[in-house]
Design a protein around this motif. Structure first.
Motif, PDB file in Angstrom:
ATOM      1  N   THR A   1      51.381  40.601  51.610  1.00  0.00           N
ATOM      2  CA  THR A   1      50.350  40.991  52.573  1.00  0.00           C
ATOM      3  C   THR A   1      48.994  41.146  51.890  1.00  0.00           C
ATOM      4  O   THR A   1      47.964  40.695  52.402  1.00  0.00           O
ATOM      5  N   LEU A   2      49.003  41.745  50.710  1.00  0.00           N
ATOM      6  CA  LEU A   2      47.763  41.902  49.952  1.00  0.00           C
ATOM      7  C   LEU A   2      47.192  40.535  49.583  1.00  0.00           C
ATOM      8  O   LEU A   2      45.975  40.297  49.684  1.00  0.00           O
ATOM      9  N   LYS A   3      48.067  39.625  49.145  1.00  0.00           N
ATOM     10  CA  LYS A   3      47.621  38.271  48.805  1.00  0.00           C
ATOM     11  C   LYS A   3      47.038  37.572  50.030  1.00  0.00           C
ATOM     12  O   LYS A   3      45.972  36.937  49.954  1.00  0.00           O
ATOM     13  N   TYR A   4      47.709  37.692  51.146  1.00  0.00           N
ATOM     14  CA  TYR A   4      47.255  37.071  52.399  1.00  0.00           C
ATOM     15  C   TYR A   4      45.867  37.590  52.780  1.00  0.00           C
ATOM     16  O   TYR A   4      44.958  36.805  53.090  1.00  0.00           O
ATOM     17  N   GLU A   5      45.701  38.891  52.739  1.00  0.00           N
ATOM     18  CA  GLU A   5      44.413  39.495  53.104  1.00  0.00           C
ATOM     19  C   GLU A   5      43.321  39.105  52.110  1.00  0.00           C
ATOM     20  O   GLU A   5      42.160  38.912  52.487  1.00  0.00           O
ATOM     21  N   THR A   6      43.689  38.958  50.829  1.00  0.00           N
ATOM     22  CA  THR A   6      42.727  38.542  49.803  1.00  0.00           C
ATOM     23  C   THR A   6      42.304  37.102  50.019  1.00  0.00           C
ATOM     24  O   THR A   6      41.106  36.771  49.957  1.00  0.00           O
ATOM     25  N   LEU A   7      43.268  36.217  50.276  1.00  0.00           N
ATOM     26  CA  LEU A   7      42.966  34.808  50.494  1.00  0.00           C
ATOM     27  C   LEU A   7      42.032  34.612  51.684  1.00  0.00           C
ATOM     28  O   LEU A   7      41.152  33.741  51.656  1.00  0.00           O
ATOM     29  N   LYS A   8      42.214  35.413  52.705  1.00  0.00           N
ATOM     30  CA  LYS A   8      41.383  35.283  53.913  1.00  0.00           C
ATOM     31  C   LYS A   8      39.915  35.601  53.618  1.00  0.00           C
ATOM     32  O   LYS A   8      39.021  35.169  54.350  1.00  0.00           O
ATOM     33  N   LYS A   9      39.675  36.353  52.543  1.00  0.00           N
ATOM     34  CA  LYS A   9      38.304  36.732  52.185  1.00  0.00           C
ATOM     35  C   LYS A   9      37.617  35.704  51.283  1.00  0.00           C
ATOM     36  O   LYS A   9      36.395  35.733  51.135  1.00  0.00           O
ATOM     37  N   LEU A  10      38.404  34.801  50.682  1.00  0.00           N
ATOM     38  CA  LEU A  10      37.857  33.886  49.679  1.00  0.00           C
ATOM     39  C   LEU A  10      37.333  32.607  50.311  1.00  0.00           C
ATOM     40  O   LEU A  10      37.688  31.487  49.922  1.00  0.00           O
ATOM     41  N   VAL A  11      36.466  32.766  51.285  1.00  0.00           N
ATOM     42  CA  VAL A  11      35.929  31.606  51.999  1.00  0.00           C
ATOM     43  C   VAL A  11      34.603  31.196  51.382  1.00  0.00           C
ATOM     44  O   VAL A  11      33.917  31.982  50.719  1.00  0.00           O
ATOM     45  N   LYS A  12      34.229  29.963  51.602  1.00  0.00           N
ATOM     46  CA  LYS A  12      32.973  29.422  51.073  1.00  0.00           C
ATOM     47  C   LYS A  12      31.794  30.259  51.557  1.00  0.00           C
ATOM     48  O   LYS A  12      31.690  30.581  52.743  1.00  0.00           O
ATOM     49  N   GLY A  13      30.927  30.641  50.638  1.00  0.00           N
ATOM     50  CA  GLY A  13      29.748  31.421  50.975  1.00  0.00           C
ATOM     51  C   GLY A  13      29.912  32.911  50.807  1.00  0.00           C
ATOM     52  O   GLY A  13      28.925  33.655  50.852  1.00  0.00           O
ATOM     53  N   SER A  14      31.147  33.368  50.570  1.00  0.00           N
ATOM     54  CA  SER A  14      31.380  34.793  50.342  1.00  0.00           C
ATOM     55  C   SER A  14      30.994  35.160  48.910  1.00  0.00           C
ATOM     56  O   SER A  14      31.114  34.329  47.999  1.00  0.00           O
ATOM     57  N   PRO A  15      30.541  36.400  48.679  1.00  0.00           N
ATOM     58  CA  PRO A  15      30.249  36.827  47.304  1.00  0.00           C
ATOM     59  C   PRO A  15      31.505  36.756  46.455  1.00  0.00           C
ATOM     60  O   PRO A  15      32.582  37.175  46.874  1.00  0.00           O
ATOM     61  N   SER A  16      31.369  36.205  45.265  1.00  0.00           N
ATOM     62  CA  SER A  16      32.527  36.072  44.379  1.00  0.00           C
ATOM     63  C   SER A  16      32.884  37.401  43.738  1.00  0.00           C
ATOM     64  O   SER A  16      31.990  38.190  43.399  1.00  0.00           O
ATOM     65  N   PRO A  17      34.175  37.678  43.565  1.00  0.00           N
ATOM     66  CA  PRO A  17      34.573  38.775  42.675  1.00  0.00           C
ATOM     67  C   PRO A  17      33.927  38.543  41.308  1.00  0.00           C
ATOM     68  O   PRO A  17      33.675  37.392  40.921  1.00  0.00           O
ATOM     69  N   THR A  18      33.661  39.597  40.580  1.00  0.00           N
ATOM     70  CA  THR A  18      32.935  39.479  39.318  1.00  0.00           C
ATOM     71  C   THR A  18      33.839  39.730  38.113  1.00  0.00           C
ATOM     72  O   THR A  18      34.990  40.165  38.264  1.00  0.00           O
TER      73      THR A  18
END
Length: 459
Positions: free
Chosen positions: A307-324
């Motif tokens: 579930t955590l992976k699923y929710e994380t993947l949904k946030k990694l869309v083009k144009g989103s701020p990258s994790p640092t």
């Protein structure tokens, strides 16, 4: 009336007696500084505290009777057979964890046999926690390999027969485990032998014995007893998913079809874990995959992580701020993503032990050379374990790796790795000049699509 009351009391007494079956595991691990050991099984994990003198003791509520793993560290672990009512006492040394093991108490015969069984393998091939020793099993030519496996199987059966074990259930399941262990070795022979002789296209002869896709994957009792069975059917399941490309069925579709033929909830749940890699940024049906995984899994830990992976993947869309990141640079100090702002950043997440990662190095060097002087930085982040820090530095030097070479602070558990939901490497990521995601699962250097992507962003 009195007879009825007495009968009810007797039934109640018998019920209480049944509930009082106690399973314990205790013992001493000499020479350890560890604070705990862990008992791990199917959908089960329990940490048992170690006293300062290495002693431990715990009462267990077993979810099933069968094989578990007793883990001191990742390098020091061994399987233990448990049934309700066992009262095992273990004596061993931390610096020779398996070979110095011995058991007393109820359940000692079964577990002392397992130690002797392991020694049979190691007497011929060495410590099986060492990959080079594992490869010794598969280095021989086909007929020699088959003869060795047959001899090993025979010796194990003789060891079982000559033991003092009276547990008929264990004996029956162990005979089956020995047959399956041999079959598991045979299943693994082609890829491992191919690796040993440096021929990835190696194939066995037509008469070579192996398990078919119709092999029984629904034997729950064997699944609980035999790690070989768990490994074998896991491999068959992956073969069903990936071996034959299909235009109308994805690996996930084929996996789901197979799962629907398995009635054992435990086996179905464990096989589901082979499908989690299908839930990735390239998947077009990520929502469907997530629902399918949740449908079949009964492992709460796996479900939470998925579930955590699923929710994380949904946030990694083009144009989103990258994790640092802000990691150690091989040239000294640290390098952060923020410090690279104003340039595109192509990130390679890798490790020294990863064959496919090493395989991408020549192509990565070519791309770096072609784009030298352009507005892009090439960053390689190693997720090697801290103990392999020197190995990382040595490989960077020996292979003359270019670009910015960084060492993550906590291997797979590093914050950057977790926020990108990375569960397989190599993984490549492209970030724009503002620190925003262009592609969280970018093409590999060896893929012509990488240059097409770089052209799209103006490089």
């Amino acid at each position: 009336m009195k007879k009825i009351i007495v009968l009810l009391l007797l039934i109640g007494f018998i019920s209480c007696q049944e509930k009082e079956i106690i399973t314990t595991v205790s013992g001493t691990i000499k020479g350890t500084n560890a604070k705990e050991i862990e008992l791990e099984g199917i959908n089960f994990s329990k940490k048992i505290p170690l006293q300062s003198n290495g002693t431990f003791s715990d009462t267990l509520d077993l979810p099933y009777e069968g094989m578990y793993y007793l883990i001191l560290t990742d390098e020091k672990s061994f399987y233990v057979y448990l049934e309700k009512g066992f009262q095992l006492q273990l004596e061993t040394k931390a610096d020779d964890f398996i070979n110095s093991m011995s058991y007393t108490g109820i359940g000692k015969d079964e577990n002392n046999y397992l130690i002797q069984k392991n020694k049979l393998i190691e007497s011929k091939y060495g410590d099986q926690s060492n990959f080079e020793n594992v490869m010794k099993i598969y280095s021989d030519e086909e007929q020699v390999f088959l003869k060795n496996i047959e001899t090993l199987k025979k010796n194990m059966l003789e060891k079982l027969t000559s033991s003092s074990i009276k547990n008929e259930r264990f004996i029956k399941n162990e005979k089956k485990e020995i047959e399956i262990l041999a079959l598991k070795y045979q299943e693994q022979y082609a890829p491992y032998h191919g690796y040993a002789i440096n021929n990835k296209d190696f194939k066995t002869s037509d008469t070579f014995p192996k398990a078919g896709d119709d092999f029984d994957m629904n034997d729950e009792e064997t699944f609980k007893h035999s790690y070989s069975y768990r490994t074998l059917i896991g491999g068959i399941f992956q073969r069903i998913m990936y071996s034959t490309p299909s235009e109308d069925k994805t690996p996930f579709d084929k996996g789901m079809e197979k799962l629907n033929t398995i009635t054992s909830k435990i086996i179905r749940s464990e096989l589901t874990k082979n499908m989690v890699y299908e839930m990735n940024l390239s998947a077009k049906n990520i929502d469907e995959i997530y629902k399918g995984l949740m449908k079949h899994s009964i492992d709460s830990v796996f479900n939470n992580e998925t579930t955590l992976k699923y929710e994380t993947l949904k946030k990694l869309v083009k144009g989103s701020p990258s994790p640092t990141f802000d990691y150690e640079n091989i040239n000294g100090g640290k390098t952060s993503l923020e410090s690279l702002k104003g340039k595109f950043v192509y990130i390679d997440v890798w490790a020294t032990w990863c064959g496919p990662c090493i395989g991408e190095i020549p192509a990565l060097k070519e791309v770096e050379k072609e784009y030298h002087g352009k507005n892009i930085e090439f960053v390689s982040i190693s997720i090697d374990d801290k103990k392999d820090h020197e190995k990382w530095k040595k490989m960077v030097a020996e292979k003359e790796l270019k670009g910015i070479q960084l060492f993550a602070d906590n291997d797979w558990k590093s914050d950057f790795v977790k926020k990108y939901a990375i569960d397989g490497i190599p993984r490549f990521i492209l970030i724009d000049t503002e620190g925003k995601i262009v592609n969280a699962d970018a093409p590999r250097p060896s893929d012509a699509k990488l240059k097409e992507l770089l052209k799209e962003v103006g490089l």
